[in-house]
Design an enzyme around this catalytic site. Structure first.
Site, PDB file in Angstrom:
ATOM      1  N   ARG A  71       0.844  -1.203   0.000  1.00  0.00           N
ATOM      2  CA  ARG A  71       0.000   0.000   0.000  1.00  0.00           C
ATOM      3  C   ARG A  71       0.881   1.255   0.000  1.00  0.00           C
ATOM      4  NH1 ARG A  71      -4.771   0.675  -1.535  1.00  0.00           N
ATOM      5  NH2 ARG A  71      -5.631  -0.917  -0.170  1.00  0.00           N
ATOM      6  N   ARG A  97       1.268  -6.544  -9.897  1.00  0.00           N
ATOM      7  CA  ARG A  97       1.816  -6.033  -8.630  1.00  0.00           C
ATOM      8  C   ARG A  97       2.037  -7.141  -7.605  1.00  0.00           C
ATOM      9  NH1 ARG A  97      -2.953  -2.663  -5.391  1.00  0.00           N
ATOM     10  NH2 ARG A  97      -4.675  -4.093  -5.776  1.00  0.00           N
ATOM     11  N   HIS A 160       0.441   3.558 -10.549  1.00  0.00           N
ATOM     12  CA  HIS A 160      -0.528   4.025  -9.541  1.00  0.00           C
ATOM     13  C   HIS A 160       0.227   4.747  -8.426  1.00  0.00           C
ATOM     14  CE1 HIS A 160      -3.506   3.720  -6.363  1.00  0.00           C
ATOM     15  NE2 HIS A 160      -4.282   2.875  -6.997  1.00  0.00           N
ATOM     16  N   ASP A 205     -12.444   9.838  -6.278  1.00  0.00           N
ATOM     17  CA  ASP A 205     -11.973   8.690  -7.067  1.00  0.00           C
ATOM     18  C   ASP A 205     -12.416   8.945  -8.504  1.00  0.00           C
ATOM     19  OD1 ASP A 205     -11.065   6.249  -7.910  1.00  0.00           O
ATOM     20  OD2 ASP A 205     -12.223   5.046  -6.477  1.00  0.00           O
ATOM     21  N   GLU A 264      -2.408   8.896 -11.001  1.00  0.00           N
ATOM     22  CA  GLU A 264      -2.022   7.643 -11.647  1.00  0.00           C
ATOM     23  C   GLU A 264      -1.948   7.839 -13.162  1.00  0.00           C
ATOM     24  OE1 GLU A 264      -4.699   4.614 -10.089  1.00  0.00           O
ATOM     25  OE2 GLU A 264      -5.093   5.904  -8.382  1.00  0.00           O
TER      26      GLU A 264
HETATM   27  C1  BG6 Z   1      -7.571   3.533  -7.266  1.00  0.00           C
HETATM   28  C2  BG6 Z   1      -9.001   3.215  -7.600  1.00  0.00           C
HETATM   29  O1  BG6 Z   1      -6.823   3.610  -8.425  1.00  0.00           O
HETATM   30  O2  BG6 Z   1      -7.050   2.497  -6.447  1.00  0.00           O
HETATM   31  C3  BG6 Z   1      -9.795   3.095  -6.322  1.00  0.00           C
HETATM   32  O3  BG6 Z   1      -9.521   4.218  -8.475  1.00  0.00           O
HETATM   33  C4  BG6 Z   1      -9.166   2.035  -5.423  1.00  0.00           C
HETATM   34  O4  BG6 Z   1     -11.140   2.782  -6.618  1.00  0.00           O
HETATM   35  C5  BG6 Z   1      -7.712   2.371  -5.216  1.00  0.00           C
HETATM   36  O5  BG6 Z   1      -9.853   1.979  -4.195  1.00  0.00           O
HETATM   37  C6  BG6 Z   1      -6.952   1.363  -4.358  1.00  0.00           C
HETATM   38  O6  BG6 Z   1      -7.067   0.084  -4.890  1.00  0.00           O
HETATM   39  P1  BG6 Z   1      -6.459  -1.153  -4.114  1.00  0.00           P
HETATM   40  O7  BG6 Z   1      -6.865  -2.373  -4.901  1.00  0.00           O
HETATM   41  O8  BG6 Z   1      -4.966  -0.973  -4.123  1.00  0.00           O
HETATM   42  O9  BG6 Z   1      -7.038  -1.124  -2.734  1.00  0.00           O
END
Ligand code: BG6
Length: 291
Positions: A71, A97, A160, A205, A264
């Site tokens: 994360r 990933r 991202h 978002d 992103e």
């Molecule tokens: C973003 C999405 O790119 O990633 C969101 O637009 C999403 O909707 C976020 O919640 C995080 O995604 P993840 O799968 O890493 O929890």
């Protein structure tokens, strides 16, 4: 594996080690910057240009486990973005990933940047990720459809990128004023261009569907502007989960949302890319810190 990596690819300014959760990672320390990349996911987790605060945000609650996403930093989303349209049990944002990538090259460049090449394959695609850690952070995801594929195939991708910010409530993002967007917090409604830089007052978002523009992340609290330049990307996604969604994510601290924003560099939704067998596509994001 670690000894092999060190033997084949360590160079001055670039070391390999076992990091959190035993995951292998590359660590860059040069006069230009500090950087870190976890081989699982070819995941950049840190970039700190000399004299600057960390540019990338990484959650204190992130998992560092084999097969689980990290994360923060720069997850590579591929070959789909968000949930899989046909299979709800498939991993969100695709498998790139989650898999181990191989280091294929390392190089110290004349301008002092450290360049790394990594590769993996996600059938029927072959992926290469080139990253340069220097005064700027340059990342290119190159996707090739195998020559052996029998028909054209399409994919979505995203670099991202999670940015560290002083306070989401006081920053703004310029560059997307003239672009319509899909509002994922409002049933994916298509919203017209807002005409003004983005400011944040709640969960955000947004998929800006058709834009090749640079973004400027303006952060007075940190006294900096971050430029996100790109090529080979027709979409930009902007995300902050705000209060309730943060609480729903086990790998995201309840109080961490003010300190991050995602911008992103992507090709998603109507911007997905189709390749014929043997064709390739490159998606590049370049991050730099301005005054
Ligand atoms: C973003 C999405 O790119 O990633 C969101 O637009 C999403 O909707 C976020 O919640 C995080 O995604 P993840 O799968 O890493 O929890």
């Amino acid at each position: 594996m670690l000894s092999e990596l060190k033997r084949l690819f360590a160079i001055p300014g670039l070391a390999f080690e076992q990091g959190d959760g035993g995951l292998l990672r590359a660590v860059v320390n040069t006069p230009a910057c500090h950087g870190e990349l976890v081989l699982q996911g070819a995941h950049v987790t840190s970039w700190v240009p000399a004299g600057q605060q960390p540019v990338l945000w990484l959650s204190q609650k992130s998992n560092f486990d084999k097969g689980r996403p990290i994360r923060g930093g720069v997850p590579i989303c591929f070959p789909w973005f968000g949930p899989n349209a046909k299979d709800s049990s498939a991993p969100a944002h695709g498998s790139a990933r989650l898999v181990e990538w191989q280091v294929v090259s390392t190089l110290s460049k004349e301008d002092g940047a450290i360049a790394m090449g990594l590769a993996t394959s996600i059938d029927p695609f072959v992926l290469n990720f080139d990253v340069e850690f220097g005064r700027v952070l340059r990342m290119t995801l190159r996707t090739e459809l195998s020559k052996d594929a029998t028909s054209p195939q399409s994919f979505e991708d995203a670099l991202h990128t999670y940015f560290a910010v002083s306070d989401i409530r006081t920053i703004s993002i310029a560059g997307l004023e003239t672009v319509a967007y899909i509002d994922k917090v409002d049933q994916a409604a298509l919203r017209p261009a807002s005409g003004i830089p983005i400011q944040f007052a709640g969960e955000t978002d947004r998929v800006y569907v058709d834009t090749r523009a640079d973004c400027l992340l303006m952060d007075d609290g940190m006294k900096r502007v971050i430029r996100v330049s790109k090529s080979g990307s027709v979409s930009t996604v902007v995300w902050n989960p705000w209060i309730d969604k943060s609480k729903r994510m086990a790998d995201f601290g309840d109080d961490e949302w003010p300190a991050m924003v995602c911008i992103e560099t992507a090709n998603v939704a109507a911007g997905r890319i189709e390749l014929s067998p043997g064709e390739s596509h490159a998606t590049t994001a370049i991050l730099s810190v301005e005054a």
